[in-house]
Structure formats: structure tokens, C-alpha cells
Scaffold this active site. Sequence first.
Site, PDB file in Angstrom:
ATOM      1  N   ASP A  58      -1.470  -3.773  11.339  1.00 14.15           N
ATOM      2  CA  ASP A  58      -2.811  -4.316  11.177  1.00 14.15           C
ATOM      3  C   ASP A  58      -3.750  -3.348  11.867  1.00 14.15           C
ATOM      4  O   ASP A  58      -3.395  -2.780  12.906  1.00 14.15           O
ATOM      5  CB  ASP A  58      -2.914  -5.715  11.789  1.00 14.15           C
ATOM      6  CG  ASP A  58      -4.184  -6.409  11.307  1.00 14.15           C
ATOM      7  OD1 ASP A  58      -4.444  -6.404  10.095  1.00 14.15           O
ATOM      8  OD2 ASP A  58      -4.926  -6.939  12.150  1.00 14.15           O
TER       9      ASP A  58
ATOM     10  N   LYS B  68       0.528   3.755   2.926  1.00 11.62           N
ATOM     11  CA  LYS B  68       1.193   3.286   4.156  1.00 11.62           C
ATOM     12  C   LYS B  68       2.697   3.489   4.056  1.00 11.62           C
ATOM     13  O   LYS B  68       3.344   3.933   4.995  1.00 11.62           O
ATOM     14  CB  LYS B  68       0.919   1.793   4.380  1.00 11.62           C
ATOM     15  CG  LYS B  68      -0.468   1.505   4.886  1.00 11.62           C
ATOM     16  CD  LYS B  68      -0.590   0.026   5.224  1.00 11.62           C
ATOM     17  CE  LYS B  68      -2.031  -0.311   5.560  1.00 11.62           C
ATOM     18  NZ  LYS B  68      -2.228  -1.733   5.808  1.00 11.62           N
TER      19      LYS B  68
ATOM     20  N   ARG C 257      -2.823   4.917  12.655  1.00 13.51           N
ATOM     21  CA  ARG C 257      -1.552   4.391  12.150  1.00 13.51           C
ATOM     22  C   ARG C 257      -0.401   5.347  12.469  1.00 13.51           C
ATOM     23  O   ARG C 257       0.676   4.935  12.889  1.00 13.51           O
ATOM     24  CB  ARG C 257      -1.653   4.141  10.645  1.00 13.51           C
ATOM     25  CG  ARG C 257      -0.516   3.317  10.102  1.00 13.51           C
ATOM     26  CD  ARG C 257      -0.828   2.687   8.762  1.00 13.51           C
ATOM     27  NE  ARG C 257      -1.887   3.346   8.042  1.00 13.51           N
ATOM     28  CZ  ARG C 257      -3.122   2.844   7.910  1.00 13.51           C
ATOM     29  NH1 ARG C 257      -3.443   1.697   8.433  1.00 13.51           N
ATOM     30  NH2 ARG C 257      -4.037   3.518   7.245  1.00 13.51           N
TER      31      ARG C 257
ATOM     32  N   GLY D 145     -12.219   2.463   2.991  1.00 15.27           N
ATOM     33  CA  GLY D 145     -12.823   1.666   4.057  1.00 15.27           C
ATOM     34  C   GLY D 145     -14.009   2.356   4.708  1.00 15.27           C
ATOM     35  O   GLY D 145     -14.958   2.758   4.030  1.00 15.27           O
ATOM     36  N   TYR D 146     -13.929   2.524   6.022  1.00 14.97           N
ATOM     37  CA  TYR D 146     -15.045   3.100   6.781  1.00 14.97           C
ATOM     38  C   TYR D 146     -14.938   4.626   6.926  1.00 14.97           C
ATOM     39  O   TYR D 146     -15.717   5.226   7.671  1.00 14.97           O
ATOM     40  CB  TYR D 146     -15.087   2.467   8.181  1.00 14.97           C
ATOM     41  CG  TYR D 146     -15.319   0.979   8.167  1.00 14.97           C
ATOM     42  CD1 TYR D 146     -16.604   0.455   8.161  1.00 14.97           C
ATOM     43  CD2 TYR D 146     -14.252   0.083   8.148  1.00 14.97           C
ATOM     44  CE1 TYR D 146     -16.825  -0.915   8.138  1.00 14.97           C
ATOM     45  CE2 TYR D 146     -14.453  -1.286   8.121  1.00 14.97           C
ATOM     46  CZ  TYR D 146     -15.732  -1.776   8.114  1.00 14.97           C
ATOM     47  OH  TYR D 146     -15.955  -3.133   8.092  1.00 14.97           O
TER      48      TYR D 146
ATOM     49  N   LYS E 284      -6.053  13.862   7.991  1.00  8.55           N
ATOM     50  CA  LYS E 284      -6.269  12.524   8.564  1.00  8.55           C
ATOM     51  C   LYS E 284      -4.951  11.928   9.076  1.00  8.55           C
ATOM     52  O   LYS E 284      -4.902  11.388  10.182  1.00  8.55           O
ATOM     53  CB  LYS E 284      -6.912  11.589   7.530  1.00  8.55           C
ATOM     54  CG  LYS E 284      -7.202  10.227   8.129  1.00  8.55           C
ATOM     55  CD  LYS E 284      -7.728   9.220   7.148  1.00  8.55           C
ATOM     56  CE  LYS E 284      -7.570   7.825   7.740  1.00  8.55           C
ATOM     57  NZ  LYS E 284      -7.830   6.754   6.788  1.00  8.55           N
TER      58      LYS E 284
ATOM     59  N   ASN F  37       0.835  -1.207   0.000  1.00 10.64           N
ATOM     60  CA  ASN F  37       0.000   0.000   0.000  1.00 10.64           C
ATOM     61  C   ASN F  37       0.875   1.265   0.000  1.00 10.64           C
ATOM     62  O   ASN F  37       1.612   1.529   0.946  1.00 10.64           O
ATOM     63  CB  ASN F  37      -0.900  -0.075   1.249  1.00 10.64           C
ATOM     64  CG  ASN F  37      -1.839   1.091   1.357  1.00 10.64           C
ATOM     65  OD1 ASN F  37      -1.446   2.241   1.181  1.00 10.64           O
ATOM     66  ND2 ASN F  37      -3.097   0.785   1.642  1.00 10.64           N
TER      67      ASN F  37
HETATM   68  P1  IMP Z   1      -5.613  -3.173   7.032  1.00 10.30           P
HETATM   69  O1  IMP Z   1      -5.007  -3.223   8.379  1.00 10.30           O
HETATM   70  O2  IMP Z   1      -5.008  -2.123   6.164  1.00 10.30           O
HETATM   71  O3  IMP Z   1      -5.722  -4.524   6.393  1.00 10.30           O
HETATM   72  O4  IMP Z   1      -7.113  -2.660   7.235  1.00 10.30           O
HETATM   73  C1  IMP Z   1      -8.126  -3.496   7.699  1.00 10.30           C
HETATM   74  C2  IMP Z   1      -9.488  -2.899   7.427  1.00 10.30           C
HETATM   75  O5  IMP Z   1      -9.809  -1.984   8.476  1.00 10.30           O
HETATM   76  C3  IMP Z   1      -9.608  -2.092   6.131  1.00 10.30           C
HETATM   77  O6  IMP Z   1      -9.986  -2.895   5.072  1.00 10.30           O
HETATM   78  C4  IMP Z   1     -10.688  -1.115   6.479  1.00 10.30           C
HETATM   79  O7  IMP Z   1     -11.936  -1.729   6.327  1.00 10.30           O
HETATM   80  C5  IMP Z   1     -10.480  -0.856   7.961  1.00 10.30           C
HETATM   81  N1  IMP Z   1      -9.614   0.317   8.184  1.00 10.30           N
HETATM   82  C6  IMP Z   1      -8.360   0.315   8.731  1.00 10.30           C
HETATM   83  N2  IMP Z   1      -7.861   1.554   8.789  1.00 10.30           N
HETATM   84  C7  IMP Z   1      -8.804   2.355   8.249  1.00 10.30           C
HETATM   85  C8  IMP Z   1      -8.846   3.756   8.008  1.00 10.30           C
HETATM   86  O8  IMP Z   1      -7.923   4.537   8.278  1.00 10.30           O
HETATM   87  N3  IMP Z   1      -9.983   4.210   7.435  1.00 10.30           N
HETATM   88  C9  IMP Z   1     -11.020   3.415   7.089  1.00 10.30           C
HETATM   89  N4  IMP Z   1     -11.021   2.107   7.276  1.00 10.30           N
HETATM   90  C10 IMP Z   1      -9.913   1.563   7.855  1.00 10.30           C
END
Ligand code: IMP
Length: 190
Positions: A71, A16, A179, A151-152, A173, A13
Site C-alpha cells: 500500500d 508491481k 516500493r 498518479g502524482y 524511477k 498491477n
Molecule cells: P496503491 O498503493 O497502488 O493503491 O496507490 C495509492 C495511490 O497513491 C495511487 O493511486 C496514487 O495516487 C498514489 N501513488 C502511489 N505510488 C505512486 C507512485 O509511484 N507515483 C505516483 N503516485 C503514486
Amino acid sequence: MNELRKIVVASGNKNKIREISEIFNGVEIVSMQELGFDGDIPETGETFKDNAYIKAKFIAERFNVYALADDSGLCVTALGGAPGVYSARFSGGGDKANRDLLLIRLEGAADRSAYFESAVCLCRPDGTAVFGEGRTHGKILYEETGENGFGYDCLFYSDDLEKSFGTATAEEKNGVSHRFRALSDLRRKL
Ligand code: IMP
């Protein structure tokens, strides 16, 4: 950790990787794809910390490098902390289906408080690790607001920014994100 010159990030990503580069300035940041690995590392842990460790350890041991993984997910008070580590897989569909399910699950809930949580792990080639954790608090909106982020984000009203992450710029943000806080926590411990 003076010997830390290069970190391999267990993620492809770009957002990230950029955030990590900003916090670990002076350290060379390389993606796992640049080492020729593009596979999925199964997230079988029950906590964010477990999953971050699983991913970082896999890359650290396989390539004999310092590896960093994160994660993260959304924890909603009225749902007992769900969807949590299952945030990406909440509905079995994609991001939109996840948001729709979240709104349905929260129908009639008086308490809409929630937080995003992130765990990050820096693993050494010998498997030993240092962790960082961060949260950002807010509330789940009644409808999608804004189109920024992923995401959300468009359902999350940030208490820090006093607006939806969906209407916040990436800079806004990133300044308050779970993060960013987890990475800063880790940086302080090195
Ligand atoms: P990952 O840790 O990047 O795999 O994120 C896991 C899931 O958590 C993502 O697919 C989103 O659904 C949600 N998520 C994690 N961080 C965020 C964020 O900053 N904004 C919105 N959704 C998030």
C-alpha cells in the site's frame, strides 16, 4: 525463509508484479487473478502498513499461500502528511482531479517537500507476517511536468533523480522508488 517457493501478489498491477519478480528472483510470482480472485479487498486501515497487512492476510488465508501486498501514497509536509492513505481517493475523482486538488491545496505554501511511502507485507498462511517500508523524497512542482508514470508522478520532483518522476524512465524511477525500497527492506528481513 528457505520454504518460500511461491508468492501470490494481492494486486493485478503488471508493473508491481514485474518489480516484485525482479527483487524476489528465484521465487515463483503469481497474481491473485491467476488463482481466480479478481475482487476488491477493502482498504480500511489507517496506515499503509495496516492496509498492506489486511490485503496480504486476506489472500494468504483464503488460498493457503504466502501472499504479498503493498500500500502506498503521497505524504505532503505542508498538508500534515495528507493525502497519505487517502492518496487514490483524495479528490473523489481520478488521478487528474487528485493532482489539481493538490496544486490548489498548496497554493501559497512555502514548504513543498513531500515523499512517497510504501509498506509491503508478506503474510504466511497462518496469518503471521513480515513487513518492509520505503520512502522516496522530493518536492511538489508548480505544474505537471512530463507524461511518464501514473498518479502524482508528473507533479513530483525527485531529490534522488533531480527531475520529475513524470520525465523519468521506468528504470530510473524503479531504482529509487518507495516500493523498490520497501521490497528490498522486506527481502533483507527474510
Ligand atoms: P496503491 O498503493 O497502488 O493503491 O496507490 C495509492 C495511490 O497513491 C495511487 O493511486 C496514487 O495516487 C498514489 N501513488 C502511489 N505510488 C505512486 C507512485 O509511484 N507515483 C505516483 N503516485 C503514486
